[in-house]
Design a protein around this motif. Structure first.
Motif, short mmCIF file in Angstrom:
data_model
loop_
_atom_site.label_atom_id
_atom_site.label_comp_id
_atom_site.label_asym_id
_atom_site.label_seq_id
_atom_site.Cartn_x
_atom_site.Cartn_y
_atom_site.Cartn_z
N LEU A 1 -38.40 48.05 45.54
CA LEU A 1 -38.28 46.76 44.84
C LEU A 1 -39.40 46.57 43.83
CD1 LEU A 1 -37.59 44.45 47.95
CD2 LEU A 1 -35.91 45.67 46.53
N LEU A 2 -40.42 47.46 43.91
CA LEU A 2 -41.65 47.25 43.12
C LEU A 2 -41.90 48.34 42.08
CD1 LEU A 2 -43.85 46.25 46.20
CD2 LEU A 2 -42.80 44.68 44.54
N ALA A 3 -41.22 49.48 42.25
CA ALA A 3 -41.45 50.61 41.33
C ALA A 3 -40.22 51.51 41.37
CB ALA A 3 -42.69 51.39 41.77
N THR A 4 -40.03 52.31 40.32
CA THR A 4 -38.88 53.22 40.33
C THR A 4 -39.15 54.42 41.23
OG1 THR A 4 -39.79 54.29 38.38
CG2 THR A 4 -38.10 52.60 38.01
N GLY A 5 -40.43 54.64 41.53
CA GLY A 5 -40.74 55.77 42.41
C GLY A 5 -42.02 55.50 43.18
N PHE A 6 -42.08 56.02 44.39
CA PHE A 6 -43.29 55.84 45.21
C PHE A 6 -43.67 57.17 45.85
CE2 PHE A 6 -41.46 56.20 49.43
CZ PHE A 6 -40.13 55.83 49.26
N SER A 7 -44.94 57.31 46.16
CA SER A 7 -45.41 58.43 46.97
C SER A 7 -45.98 57.90 48.27
CB SER A 7 -46.48 59.25 46.23
OG SER A 7 -45.86 60.05 45.22
N VAL A 8 -45.87 58.69 49.31
CA VAL A 8 -46.38 58.33 50.63
C VAL A 8 -47.67 59.11 50.89
CG1 VAL A 8 -45.90 58.29 53.12
CG2 VAL A 8 -44.04 57.90 51.47
N ILE A 9 -48.67 58.42 51.41
CA ILE A 9 -49.90 59.10 51.84
C ILE A 9 -49.96 58.97 53.36
CG2 ILE A 9 -52.41 59.31 51.61
CD1 ILE A 9 -51.21 59.48 48.88
N THR A 10 -49.82 60.09 54.05
CA THR A 10 -49.81 60.01 55.52
C THR A 10 -50.94 60.82 56.12
OG1 THR A 10 -48.36 60.08 57.47
CG2 THR A 10 -48.17 61.92 55.90
N THR A 11 -50.91 61.03 57.41
CA THR A 11 -52.02 61.65 58.14
C THR A 11 -51.97 63.17 58.10
OG1 THR A 11 -50.69 61.44 60.14
CG2 THR A 11 -52.29 59.67 59.69
N LEU A 12 -51.16 63.77 58.97
CA LEU A 12 -51.15 65.24 59.10
C LEU A 12 -49.95 65.84 58.37
CD1 LEU A 12 -52.06 65.59 62.90
CD2 LEU A 12 -53.60 65.72 60.92
N GLU A 13 -50.17 66.99 57.79
CA GLU A 13 -49.12 67.72 57.04
C GLU A 13 -47.87 67.90 57.91
OE1 GLU A 13 -49.64 68.47 53.82
OE2 GLU A 13 -47.55 69.16 53.66
N ARG A 14 -48.07 68.12 59.20
CA ARG A 14 -46.92 68.43 60.06
C ARG A 14 -46.00 67.21 60.26
NH1 ARG A 14 -48.23 70.42 65.83
NH2 ARG A 14 -45.96 70.18 66.03
N THR A 15 -46.51 66.01 59.92
CA THR A 15 -45.63 64.82 60.07
C THR A 15 -44.86 64.51 58.79
OG1 THR A 15 -47.28 63.19 59.32
CG2 THR A 15 -47.33 63.83 61.66
N VAL A 16 -45.16 65.26 57.71
CA VAL A 16 -44.49 64.98 56.42
C VAL A 16 -42.98 65.10 56.56
CG1 VAL A 16 -44.13 65.91 54.09
CG2 VAL A 16 -46.47 65.56 54.98
N VAL A 17 -42.54 66.12 57.29
CA VAL A 17 -41.08 66.35 57.40
C VAL A 17 -40.40 65.19 58.11
CG1 VAL A 17 -41.17 67.63 59.59
CG2 VAL A 17 -39.33 68.09 57.96
N ILE A 18 -41.12 64.53 59.03
CA ILE A 18 -40.52 63.38 59.74
C ILE A 18 -40.25 62.25 58.75
CG2 ILE A 18 -40.96 61.63 61.50
CD1 ILE A 18 -42.60 63.82 63.02
N ALA A 19 -41.22 62.03 57.86
CA ALA A 19 -41.02 60.98 56.85
C ALA A 19 -39.93 61.38 55.86
CB ALA A 19 -42.35 60.71 56.12
N GLU A 20 -39.92 62.69 55.52
CA GLU A 20 -38.85 63.18 54.61
C GLU A 20 -37.47 62.91 55.20
OE1 GLU A 20 -39.62 67.33 53.98
OE2 GLU A 20 -41.12 66.96 52.40
N HIS A 21 -37.31 63.21 56.48
CA HIS A 21 -36.02 62.97 57.15
C HIS A 21 -35.65 61.49 57.05
CE1 HIS A 21 -36.42 66.78 59.93
NE2 HIS A 21 -36.12 67.09 58.68
N LEU A 22 -36.64 60.61 57.19
CA LEU A 22 -36.35 59.17 57.13
C LEU A 22 -35.91 58.75 55.72
CD1 LEU A 22 -39.20 57.59 59.31
CD2 LEU A 22 -36.85 58.12 60.00
N THR A 23 -36.50 59.33 54.69
CA THR A 23 -36.08 58.92 53.33
C THR A 23 -34.60 59.25 53.12
OG1 THR A 23 -36.69 61.03 52.27
CG2 THR A 23 -38.39 59.30 52.38
N ARG A 24 -34.16 60.35 53.70
CA ARG A 24 -32.73 60.72 53.57
C ARG A 24 -31.87 59.83 54.46
NH1 ARG A 24 -31.92 64.48 50.27
NH2 ARG A 24 -33.69 65.75 49.56
#
Ligand code: 5HY
Length: 251
Positions: free
Chosen positions: A108-131
């Protein structure tokens, strides 16, 4: 409008639950009461698929308890949104995951966003959620600062400085207009980061509080038609025996 929100930190680290509660209370309406809890059992931090699976059952138990205590809505304060769909089956009020809330707010605030998270191994969990949430086209990149969840509380980790530095790289390289913080434990950093970066820095805890209040004020709850209907009664056995199959208190 008086209401009671069930703010669930799915990990068992109460100092983090208190940090999350403080962020929530800073934005909640004066007549909103907050039940801030961690489950009785689980893991101290959620940083992998197994942690998510364990945490999911604790979330369901706390949603059941919150419903029995008259909570009007439930917030899952972990960026993996563990147990979200199962929690919605047992809830009558809205159930909001902080990842879903933060990422939708970012659209609602930008056409694109980036996520800054903790450990590299959790990135895929967030990726799954975006889909799963249908917003992968808005998510430019998910970045990790390689700080363990519980390291965020340790001043020696220099969490603020490392998240700030990674966010600056994201804003320069990812074509993003907003930053989403990928951990409930970062909640206390959002305001300062936003001022320093000059862009929306979105913390899912506070945004989820706002969404929950709005839905309750509109008289909206979780649909009980279709796949979020009450789960069919079953008798769990073996290790699952302790998992009560109560029916939510509210009609
Ligand atoms: C969270 N883990 O918000 C997630 C963040 C992560 O214990 N609380 C946790 O790194 O997935």
């Amino acid at each position: 409008m008086k209401m009671k929100l069930n703010l669930i930190n799915p990990n068992t680290t109460w100092s983090m639950t208190r940090l999350i509660e403080e962020s929530a209370q800073a934005v909640a309406s004066p007549d909103t009461a907050i039940r801030a809890v961690s489950p009785d059992g689980g893991v101290p931090s959620i940083e992998c698929h197994l942690d998510e699976a364990i945490a999911a059952l604790g979330v369901v138990e706390e949603v059941r308890r919150g419903e029995a205590e008259g909570c009007d809505a439930h917030i899952i304060a972990c960026f993996g949104d563990p147990g979200l769909d199962a929690a919605r089956e047992v809830a009558t009020g809205p159930v909001i995951g902080i990842a879903e809330a933060a990422m939708h707010a970012a659209t609602l605030l930008a056409t694109g966003f980036s996520v800054i998270t903790t450990l590299e191994r959790t990135v895929v969990i967030a990726e799954h959620l975006t889909r799963k949430y249908g917003i992968h086209n808005h998510c430019r990149r998910i970045r990790a600062v390689e700080i363990p969840v519980l390291g965020l509380e340790d001043p020696a980790s220099q969490a603020y400085e490392r998240i700030l530095a990674e966010a600056k790289v994201a804003l320069a390289a990812d074509r993003c207009g907003a930053i989403v913080l990928g951990c409930a434990g970062m909640s206390d950093l959002a305001k300062r980061l936003g001022i320093e970066l000059g862009v929306p820095v979105i913390d899912g805890v506070t945004v989820a509080i706002g969404f929950a209040e709005a839905l309750v004020r509109c008289g909206l709850g979780t649909s009980k038609n279709g796949d979020y209907a009450l789960p069919p009664a079953k008798t769990p056995c073996g290790w699952a025996q302790g998992l009560a199959q109560q029916v939510p208190v509210k009609p």
